[in-house]
Design a protein around this motif. Structure first.
Motif, mmCIF file in Angstrom:
data_model
loop_
_atom_site.group_PDB
_atom_site.id
_atom_site.type_symbol
_atom_site.label_atom_id
_atom_site.label_comp_id
_atom_site.label_asym_id
_atom_site.label_seq_id
_atom_site.Cartn_x
_atom_site.Cartn_y
_atom_site.Cartn_z
ATOM 1 N N ARG A 11 -1.369 -47.684 18.620
ATOM 2 C CA ARG A 11 -1.843 -46.734 17.608
ATOM 3 C C ARG A 11 -0.863 -45.563 17.470
ATOM 4 N NH1 ARG A 11 -6.539 -45.280 19.855
ATOM 5 N NH2 ARG A 11 -7.341 -47.334 19.333
ATOM 6 N N ARG A 12 -0.317 -45.111 18.587
ATOM 7 C CA ARG A 12 0.662 -44.024 18.567
ATOM 8 C C ARG A 12 1.862 -44.404 17.701
ATOM 9 N NH1 ARG A 12 2.813 -42.753 24.395
ATOM 10 N NH2 ARG A 12 3.434 -44.937 24.195
ATOM 11 N N GLN A 13 2.362 -45.603 17.884
ATOM 12 C CA GLN A 13 3.526 -46.037 17.121
ATOM 13 C C GLN A 13 3.196 -46.178 15.634
ATOM 14 O OE1 GLN A 13 4.551 -50.201 17.024
ATOM 15 N NE2 GLN A 13 5.158 -49.392 15.033
ATOM 16 N N LEU A 14 2.033 -46.751 15.316
ATOM 17 C CA LEU A 14 1.627 -46.916 13.920
ATOM 18 C C LEU A 14 1.427 -45.564 13.228
ATOM 19 C CD1 LEU A 14 -0.876 -49.889 14.151
ATOM 20 C CD2 LEU A 14 1.123 -49.801 12.660
ATOM 21 N N LEU A 15 0.778 -44.633 13.922
ATOM 22 C CA LEU A 15 0.542 -43.317 13.334
ATOM 23 C C LEU A 15 1.854 -42.579 13.079
ATOM 24 C CD1 LEU A 15 -2.564 -42.225 15.415
ATOM 25 C CD2 LEU A 15 -2.510 -42.539 12.934
ATOM 26 N N ARG A 67 -8.492 -50.011 14.689
ATOM 27 C CA ARG A 67 -9.698 -50.481 15.375
ATOM 28 C C ARG A 67 -9.399 -51.645 16.322
ATOM 29 N NH1 ARG A 67 -11.717 -49.579 9.954
ATOM 30 N NH2 ARG A 67 -13.433 -48.059 9.923
ATOM 31 N N GLU A 68 -8.269 -52.321 16.097
ATOM 32 C CA GLU A 68 -7.987 -53.549 16.847
ATOM 33 C C GLU A 68 -6.964 -53.371 17.968
ATOM 34 O OE1 GLU A 68 -9.839 -56.084 16.038
ATOM 35 O OE2 GLU A 68 -10.683 -55.054 14.296
ATOM 36 N N VAL A 69 -6.298 -52.223 18.030
ATOM 37 C CA VAL A 69 -5.195 -52.055 18.979
ATOM 38 C C VAL A 69 -5.503 -50.935 19.965
ATOM 39 C CG1 VAL A 69 -3.512 -52.892 17.300
ATOM 40 C CG2 VAL A 69 -3.943 -50.432 17.480
ATOM 41 N N GLY A 70 -4.722 -50.881 21.028
ATOM 42 C CA GLY A 70 -4.856 -49.820 22.006
ATOM 43 C C GLY A 70 -4.134 -48.562 21.571
ATOM 44 N N LEU A 103 -5.703 -37.840 17.514
ATOM 45 C CA LEU A 103 -5.480 -38.976 16.627
ATOM 46 C C LEU A 103 -5.116 -40.236 17.402
ATOM 47 C CD1 LEU A 103 -3.356 -37.320 13.784
ATOM 48 C CD2 LEU A 103 -5.800 -37.842 13.741
ATOM 49 N N VAL A 104 -4.290 -40.073 18.410
ATOM 50 C CA VAL A 104 -3.807 -41.232 19.162
ATOM 51 C C VAL A 104 -4.863 -41.772 20.110
ATOM 52 C CG1 VAL A 104 -2.154 -41.971 20.931
ATOM 53 C CG2 VAL A 104 -1.386 -40.584 18.988
ATOM 54 N N ASN A 105 -5.529 -40.892 20.840
ATOM 55 C CA ASN A 105 -6.361 -41.337 21.963
ATOM 56 C C ASN A 105 -7.850 -41.458 21.664
ATOM 57 O OD1 ASN A 105 -4.409 -41.574 24.246
ATOM 58 N ND2 ASN A 105 -3.999 -39.433 23.745
ATOM 59 N N ALA A 106 -8.337 -40.824 20.598
ATOM 60 C CA ALA A 106 -9.777 -40.854 20.324
ATOM 61 C C ALA A 106 -10.202 -42.212 19.780
ATOM 62 C CB ALA A 106 -10.135 -39.756 19.329
ATOM 63 N N ASP A 107 -11.483 -42.491 19.907
ATOM 64 C CA ASP A 107 -12.038 -43.707 19.334
ATOM 65 C C ASP A 107 -11.851 -43.673 17.816
ATOM 66 O OD1 ASP A 107 -14.637 -45.031 17.973
ATOM 67 O OD2 ASP A 107 -14.111 -46.109 19.807
ATOM 68 N N PRO A 108 -11.354 -44.771 17.211
ATOM 69 C CA PRO A 108 -11.103 -44.759 15.762
ATOM 70 C C PRO A 108 -12.320 -44.390 14.926
ATOM 71 C CG PRO A 108 -10.003 -46.630 16.756
ATOM 72 C CD PRO A 108 -10.847 -46.006 17.832
ATOM 73 N N GLU A 109 -13.506 -44.797 15.332
ATOM 74 C CA GLU A 109 -14.688 -44.459 14.548
ATOM 75 C C GLU A 109 -14.954 -42.957 14.585
ATOM 76 O OE1 GLU A 109 -15.956 -46.500 12.566
ATOM 77 O OE2 GLU A 109 -14.827 -48.212 13.314
ATOM 78 N N GLU A 110 -14.655 -42.332 15.713
ATOM 79 C CA GLU A 110 -14.824 -40.887 15.795
ATOM 80 C C GLU A 110 -13.858 -40.180 14.851
ATOM 81 O OE1 GLU A 110 -14.786 -37.246 19.087
ATOM 82 O OE2 GLU A 110 -14.211 -39.277 19.686
ATOM 83 N N VAL A 111 -12.601 -40.640 14.839
ATOM 84 C CA VAL A 111 -11.619 -40.016 13.952
ATOM 85 C C VAL A 111 -11.996 -40.240 12.492
ATOM 86 C CG1 VAL A 111 -9.186 -39.943 13.286
ATOM 87 C CG2 VAL A 111 -9.806 -40.346 15.678
#
Length: 448
Positions: free
Chosen positions: A96-100, A89-92, A54-62
């Motif tokens: 993304r880890r913090q948001l998730l 889609r806009e952040v690294g 969830l954290v490291n994969a490309d957002p479109e893949e997830v």
């Protein structure tokens, strides 16, 4: 097959179902086809249940896998990911880890939030803050049981102790004040409501040995007995003034409420006698007083006020007189103010519509260093406290971020924290946790 569908707007689950129907209609269905579909669906669940993916994969893949989730864990992970998909889609990966983690807590799964926070991101340090809990008023409740909270914008947060337990108090434009157990995130008692459609701010203190909250609304100030969960007496103000900021302090041993008003005045009320302590303090030039704070400077109780006239004013609460000259430096209205002590000296920290944060030495009456920059929206929420032994200021902005500043160095104390909505209110607990009001929600974060 999954690779072909990545980035497609077609739902993977719908596509798979249509294929099964096609096989059945053509008489081509057999156990191998069904097994193949189940394997794909199980694979989606397995990958979505992996916090590292969830954290490291490309957002479109997830996002391409979200609709294929069928098990509880996969469906919850998909809902968590979707909650802030517009930002992923806009952040690294670090942000993304913090948001998730935040969104997992909003869905009520604190374990998933902790597992996400622990994920390693290449080229990034370990997450400095973990999400302890968050309300989830705005998430889809069909997936989980989030903490119910406010139904409109959170306008203020404060912290204190009620019956021996640390609590946070929040106010909202939904017309309620709510009390939260800081350890569990559970609401303490029922929402506190008065005859109002919105509450503009809240402060917490002690009156006659009882913990109270003071809240301001359209025209009045309410005092709430937190132990009893009820209003104490009639409102303090009953005229046409509009309350825009509240704070609590002590003058000559008496607890007082300091009220900022849109008529440009600052009022001080004795909370024991429920009478005005002094005449309204008037010095802001044809301007709303948007924020107030209290502190002690050289043994004197003081209030600090700020407003749309871009000025910051210090008042001696014992005499009702201004202290020194107005503090001038912001180039637009000043929405937030807090006080803090650094090396024995009282400082004020202010946040402005000019997107900057300023620190003021109230003893010398001048600015400390250069303005603190980084926010890209109006700075609404300002708080001070101590985190890991360092005096800090915490600021929240309309850009959806919270920044922590080291007051001894004037530098950021770590990376910004990103939220999926505007941040109007922040507070720091006595043990260094952050309480953040963003959008309709409240979250508590702790250093790891």
């Amino acid at each position: 097959m999954l690779r072909l569908l990545e980035g497609s707007s077609v739902s993977l689950r719908s596509w798979l179902r249509s294929r099964v129907v096609g096989w059945l209609d053509a008489g081509m269905s057999d156990d191998r086809n069904v097994d193949g579909v189940e394997a794909v669906l199980a694979g989606a669940d397995g990958r979505l249940a992996d916090p590292g993916f969830l954290v490291n994969a490309d957002p479109e893949e997830v996002l391409g896998l979200v609709d294929a989730a069928s098990g509880p864990a996969g469906r919850l992970a998909g809902a968590v990911y979707r909650a802030s998909a517009h930002l992923h889609r806009e952040v690294g990966a670090g942000v993304r880890r913090q948001l998730l983690a935040l969104d997992a807590a909003r869905y009520g799964d604190r374990g998933l939030a902790a597992r996400i926070t622990a994920v390693l991101v290449e080229g990034e340090p370990a997450a400095p803050w973990g999400v302890e809990w968050a309300t989830g008023s705005m998430v889809d409740r069909s997936f989980w049981q989030p903490l119910a909270g406010h139904t409109s914008t959170v306008s203020g947060v404060a912290t204190g102790v009620e019956e021996g337990r640390p609590v946070a108090v929040s106010s909202s434009k939904d017309g309620t004040v709510r009390v939260w157990d800081l350890a569990t995130g559970r609401q303490v008692g029922r929402p506190l409501t008065g005859d109002t459609h919105m509450v503009s701010g809240v402060a917490m203190g002690v009156v006659d040995g009882c913990p109270v909250a003071v809240s301001g609304d359209d025209e009045t100030v309410q005092v709430w007995d937190l132990a009893a969960g009820r209003q104490v007496g009639p409102p303090l103000i009953g005229d046409t003034r509009v309350v825009s900021g509240v704070a609590m302090g002590v003058v000559d041993g008496c607890p007082v409420a300091v009220i900022g008003s849109r008529d440009g005045s600052v009022q001080v009320w004795d909370l024991t006698t429920r009478e005005q302590f002094c005449e309204p303090l008037q010095d802001h030039v044809r301007s709303t007083v948007d924020a107030v704070a209290t502190g002690v400077m050289d043994g004197r109780p003081v209030a600090v006020s700020s407003g749309q006239d871009r000025r910051v004013r210090v008042w001696d609460l014992a005499t009702g007189k201004p202290v020194g000259e107005p503090l001038i430096g912001h180039t637009d209205g000043v929405y937030g103010v807090a006080t803090g002590v650094v090396e024995g000296r009282l400082f004020a920290v202010t946040g402005s519509m000019d997107e900057t944060v300023r620190v003021w030495d109230l003893t010398s009456g001048g600015p400390v260093g250069e303005p603190l920059t980084g926010h890209t929206g109006w700075v609404y929420g300002v708080a001070t406290g101590v985190v890991e032994g360092r005096p800090v200021a915490v600021t929240g902005s309309g850009d959806g971020t919270v920044r922590v500043w080291d007051l001894t160095t004037g530098r950021p104390a770590g990376p910004e924290l990103v939220f999926p909505a505007e941040v109007f209110a922040v507070a720091v607990t006595s043990d260094g946790r952050l309480v953040v009001g963003f959008g309709h929600e409240v979250a508590v974060l702790a250093r790891r």
